[in-house]
Design a protein around this motif. Structure first.
Motif, short mmCIF file in Angstrom:
data_model
loop_
_atom_site.label_atom_id
_atom_site.label_comp_id
_atom_site.label_asym_id
_atom_site.label_seq_id
_atom_site.Cartn_x
_atom_site.Cartn_y
_atom_site.Cartn_z
N HIS A 36 32.39 35.73 36.71
CA HIS A 36 31.81 36.84 37.32
C HIS A 36 30.43 36.50 37.92
N THR A 40 29.92 36.43 42.05
CA THR A 40 29.27 37.77 42.46
C THR A 40 28.07 37.52 43.25
N THR A 68 38.87 43.67 31.99
CA THR A 68 37.95 44.47 32.96
C THR A 68 36.44 44.19 32.22
N GLU A 83 34.69 45.87 37.11
CA GLU A 83 35.47 44.63 37.91
C GLU A 83 36.40 44.38 36.96
N TYR A 85 39.57 41.23 36.31
CA TYR A 85 39.88 39.99 36.93
C TYR A 85 41.33 39.82 36.39
N GLN A 94 39.61 38.02 41.16
CA GLN A 94 38.99 39.65 41.10
C GLN A 94 40.11 40.26 41.97
N GLN A 97 40.02 47.35 43.82
CA GLN A 97 39.69 48.65 42.79
C GLN A 97 41.03 49.42 42.67
#
Length: 118
Positions: A36, A40, A68, A83, A85, A94, A97
């Motif tokens: 992450h 990101t 999550t 987020e 994964y 990822q 939503q």
């Protein structure tokens, strides 16, 4: 006498094994947090400082296939966006939503809040 020796030997061994037993998702959680932070783009140095496990809410589903994450900003104590994964082979992908919404109806395998199991 042999049973007594065996029993006295087994008690410390059992205590050691129980003490060493940890969270079975430990490496996956560390791995997904690292992933992450690496992928990101919006993270500036300030956010990278607080986006660590001790400031995270972590939920594990399907025996570690989905994790999550959401991070708590320690300054204003607000929770950021969740987020999710998915583990694909040895890497993480990822989910969008809407793809992660199907997990809301599932019972988590493991949950952690601010670095502590709940």
């Amino acid at each position: 006498m042999k049973k007594l020796r065996l029993t006295l030997w087994m008690i410390p061994l059992a205590i050691i094994l129980v003490a060493c037993g940890g969270n079975e998702y430990e490496t996956d959680i560390e791995s997904v947090i690292d992933h992450h932070r690496d992928v990101t783009m919006y993270l500036d140095e300030t956010r990278k400082v607080y986006e660590v496990r001790e400031n995270a809410n972590v939920v594990v589903y399907d025996e570690g296939k989905y994790i999550t994450l959401s991070f708590i900003d320690p300054e204003d104590e607000t929770e950021g966006r969740q987020e999710t994964y998915e583990k694909v082979g040895d890497s993480w992908t990822q989910l969008k939503q809407y793809e992660s919404e199907k997990l809301l109806n599932k019972t988590p395998d493991y949950q952690e809040q601010l670095g502590k199991s709940i």
